[in-house]
Design a protein around this motif. Structure first.
Motif, PDB file in Angstrom:
ATOM      1  N   GLN A 105       0.777  -1.581  -0.387  1.00 32.48           N
ATOM      2  CA  GLN A 105       0.337  -0.090   0.184  1.00 32.48           C
ATOM      3  C   GLN A 105       1.090   1.582  -0.375  1.00 32.48           C
ATOM      4  OE1 GLN A 105      -3.164   0.031  -0.635  1.00 32.48           O
ATOM      5  NE2 GLN A 105      -3.277  -2.644  -0.223  1.00 32.48           N
ATOM      6  N   PRO A 106       0.395   2.276  -0.522  1.00 38.46           N
ATOM      7  CA  PRO A 106       1.487   3.505  -0.573  1.00 38.46           C
ATOM      8  C   PRO A 106       1.173   4.241   0.806  1.00 38.46           C
ATOM      9  CG  PRO A 106      -0.924   3.814  -1.741  1.00 38.46           C
ATOM     10  CD  PRO A 106      -0.763   2.678  -0.951  1.00 38.46           C
ATOM     11  N   LYS A 107       2.261   4.516   1.005  1.00 41.73           N
ATOM     12  CA  LYS A 107       2.964   5.379   2.079  1.00 41.73           C
ATOM     13  C   LYS A 107       3.166   7.276   1.794  1.00 41.73           C
ATOM     14  CE  LYS A 107       3.537   1.219   5.188  1.00 41.73           C
ATOM     15  NZ  LYS A 107       4.267   0.295   5.857  1.00 41.73           N
ATOM     16  N   LYS A 108       4.076   6.567   1.477  1.00 39.39           N
ATOM     17  CA  LYS A 108       4.668   8.117   1.220  1.00 39.39           C
ATOM     18  C   LYS A 108       4.964   7.884  -0.753  1.00 39.39           C
ATOM     19  CE  LYS A 108       8.313   9.535   2.904  1.00 39.39           C
ATOM     20  NZ  LYS A 108      10.012   9.530   3.178  1.00 39.39           N
ATOM     21  N   ALA A 109       4.541   9.839  -0.774  1.00 39.11           N
ATOM     22  CA  ALA A 109       4.096   9.894  -2.580  1.00 39.11           C
ATOM     23  C   ALA A 109       5.222  11.652  -2.247  1.00 39.11           C
ATOM     24  CB  ALA A 109       2.805  10.803  -2.947  1.00 39.11           C
ATOM     25  N   LEU A 110       5.427  11.068  -4.180  1.00 36.54           N
ATOM     26  CA  LEU A 110       6.599  12.434  -4.209  1.00 36.54           C
ATOM     27  C   LEU A 110       6.058  13.301  -5.439  1.00 36.54           C
ATOM     28  CD1 LEU A 110       9.384  13.790  -3.535  1.00 36.54           C
ATOM     29  CD2 LEU A 110      10.035  12.069  -5.680  1.00 36.54           C
ATOM     30  N   ASP A 113       7.088   5.568  -3.087  1.00 42.37           N
ATOM     31  CA  ASP A 113       5.642   4.588  -3.251  1.00 42.37           C
ATOM     32  C   ASP A 113       5.270   5.239  -4.390  1.00 42.37           C
ATOM     33  OD1 ASP A 113       6.545   2.460  -1.094  1.00 42.37           O
ATOM     34  OD2 ASP A 113       5.288   4.024   0.119  1.00 42.37           O
ATOM     35  N   LEU A 114       4.933   6.323  -4.481  1.00 43.35           N
ATOM     36  CA  LEU A 114       4.092   6.994  -5.569  1.00 43.35           C
ATOM     37  C   LEU A 114       4.435   7.940  -6.225  1.00 43.35           C
ATOM     38  CD1 LEU A 114       1.403   6.743  -6.726  1.00 43.35           C
ATOM     39  CD2 LEU A 114       0.560   8.035  -5.227  1.00 43.35           C
ATOM     40  N   VAL A 115       4.712   8.555  -7.476  1.00 48.74           N
ATOM     41  CA  VAL A 115       4.933   9.373  -7.727  1.00 48.74           C
ATOM     42  C   VAL A 115       4.282  10.045  -8.981  1.00 48.74           C
ATOM     43  CG1 VAL A 115       7.122  10.628  -8.930  1.00 48.74           C
ATOM     44  CG2 VAL A 115       7.182   8.507  -7.629  1.00 48.74           C
ATOM     45  N   PHE A 116       3.985  11.375  -8.516  1.00 49.71           N
ATOM     46  CA  PHE A 116       3.189  12.676  -9.539  1.00 49.71           C
ATOM     47  C   PHE A 116       4.634  12.760 -10.531  1.00 49.71           C
ATOM     48  CE2 PHE A 116       0.583  11.681  -6.021  1.00 49.71           C
ATOM     49  CZ  PHE A 116      -0.229  11.683  -6.400  1.00 49.71           C
ATOM     50  N   ALA A 117       3.841  12.379 -12.111  1.00 51.92           N
ATOM     51  CA  ALA A 117       5.687  13.167 -12.291  1.00 51.92           C
ATOM     52  C   ALA A 117       5.166  12.962 -14.063  1.00 51.92           C
ATOM     53  CB  ALA A 117       6.662  12.376 -12.684  1.00 51.92           C
ATOM     54  N   LYS A 118       5.203  13.178 -14.928  1.00 52.50           N
ATOM     55  CA  LYS A 118       5.749  13.254 -16.042  1.00 52.50           C
ATOM     56  C   LYS A 118       6.934  13.193 -17.120  1.00 52.50           C
ATOM     57  CE  LYS A 118       5.742  18.345 -18.471  1.00 52.50           C
ATOM     58  NZ  LYS A 118       7.040  18.132 -19.382  1.00 52.50           N
ATOM     59  N   ALA A 119       7.053  12.904 -18.637  1.00 49.23           N
ATOM     60  CA  ALA A 119       7.702  12.836 -18.808  1.00 49.23           C
ATOM     61  C   ALA A 119       9.113  11.888 -18.596  1.00 49.23           C
ATOM     62  CB  ALA A 119       8.516  14.219 -19.654  1.00 49.23           C
TER      63      ALA A 119
END
Length: 357
Positions: A155-160, A208-214
């Protein structure tokens, strides 16, 4: 071979600037001689110069006559081609909308390359290139830097938020709200947020989770993070094993961002987190976007173009005078617009500097 790379700026650690850095260093490691022509120098230029790679904003200060020009950005391509009139060129587009990524055409350009199908559409749909005259060379990930972590949480605990464009004035607040509602801790790095990270490879495996592009999205996937493609332009969604080929075809970028990044829409995407599927995506991207393989592909392109040029083959697209006028006209138009907006004085000064070089 002697390779000249052009890029409008070699100043900060963003976009094509990082691309040029990695490419130049690897080409030198393979025994090639590399120089870089740019219009704006900065910290990144200093780093490359310290590594023995000549970076200059004055074409007269180049030490070598290039065998091939790897050209980014029309204004620097125009200047380099005008200076080295008998050198073949490979021209690259990395962005669908950036004014300096508008295709520059010249008889010395034997290959036109796009980083994805979105950029290929800029050639073909907007500028009447034939499909067969534009090839795709995808973005890469350097797995010596971005390594797959050993354990991926169920499960996702930390996001960037890994972006040079996102901050509290666009969609970062919505991301924070969505993560908070789901009990996920979130942080942000990038120029726009003021939290600059020059070595993201050292921290990405903490998330665990990253918001990004390209390219940032590709690098995050290579470390084993689940990635949600998004930017101030919109929301593309979670990269999954079922959509990853399509997402890669469009460089995990703007073409995919068709949804509005509201809190609720972001929650829907976060809830798609599946650690087993994340492993499949990571394995795919590591295999298909391998840095060393892409550089080898570029070496082959360079060699083929040099041979073709020696055999008197020239580019079929040739209208340098009108392109020259168009490029400078676009710069002047943008200068006029920016001049009316005092908050863009730095960019205005930079574009004005481009005209003088």
């Amino acid at each position: 071979m002697n390779v000249l790379i052009t890029n409008i700026a070699i100043s900060e650690y963003t976009g094509t600037e990082t691309y040029v850095k990695e490419l130049a260093i690897e080409l030198v490691n393979r025994g090639h001689l590399v120089e870089i022509f740019t219009l704006r120098m900065g910290n990144l230029s200093k780093e490359l110069i310290e590594k023995g790679i000549n970076v200059t904003s004055n074409l007269k200060k180049l030490k070598l006559i290039p065998d091939i020009i790897h050209a980014h950005h029309n204004i620097t391509a125009l200047k380099a081609i005008s200076f080295f009139k008998f050198t073949p060129v490979v021209y690259f587009i990395h962005d669908r909308t950036f004014i300096f990524d508008h295709p520059y055409i010249h008889k010395n350009i034997l290959r036109y390359v796009a980083v994805d199908y979105n950029c290929k559409e800029r050639y073909c749909l907007e500028n009447n290139f034939k499909e067969e005259d534009v090839e795709i060379v995808y973005n890469w990930v350097n797995t010596d830097r971005f390594r797959l972590k050993e354990n991926i949480n169920k499960q996702p605990k930390k996001a960037l938020v890994f972006s040079n464009y996102l901050n509290d004035n666009n969609i970062y607040p919505q991301i924070k709200e969505a993560c908070k509602e789901l009990g996920v801790e979130v942080e942000i790095i990038g120029y726009s947020s003021g939290n600059i990270c020059l070595q993201p490879e050292k921290i990405l495996n903490e998330y665990d989770l990253v918001f990004a592009k390209a390219k940032a999205a590709i690098e995050a996937m290579a470390t084993g993070a689940a990635v949600i493609v998004c930017d101030f332009r919109g929301l593309g969604g979670m990269v999954t094993s079922s959509n990853m080929k399509h997402f890669r075809d469009f460089n995990f970028g703007m073409k995919l961002m068709t949804n509005i990044p509201t809190k609720n829409n972001l929650i829907v995407e976060i809830n798609k987190y599946d650690f087993c599927d994340t492993i499949k995506v990571s394995e795919y991207i590591i295999k298909e976007s391998n840095f060393l393989s892409v550089v080898s592909q570029l070496e082959e392109i360079y060699s083929d173009v040099i041979i073709d040029f020696k055999n008197q083959i020239r580019g079929k697209y040739n209208s340098p005078f009108f392109q020259y006028i168009f490029i400078y006209k676009c710069i002047i138009v943008n200068l006029t617009k920016l001049r009316l907006k005092s908050k863009f004085l730095k960019l205005y000064a930079f574009l004005k500097y481009c005209l003088k070089k």
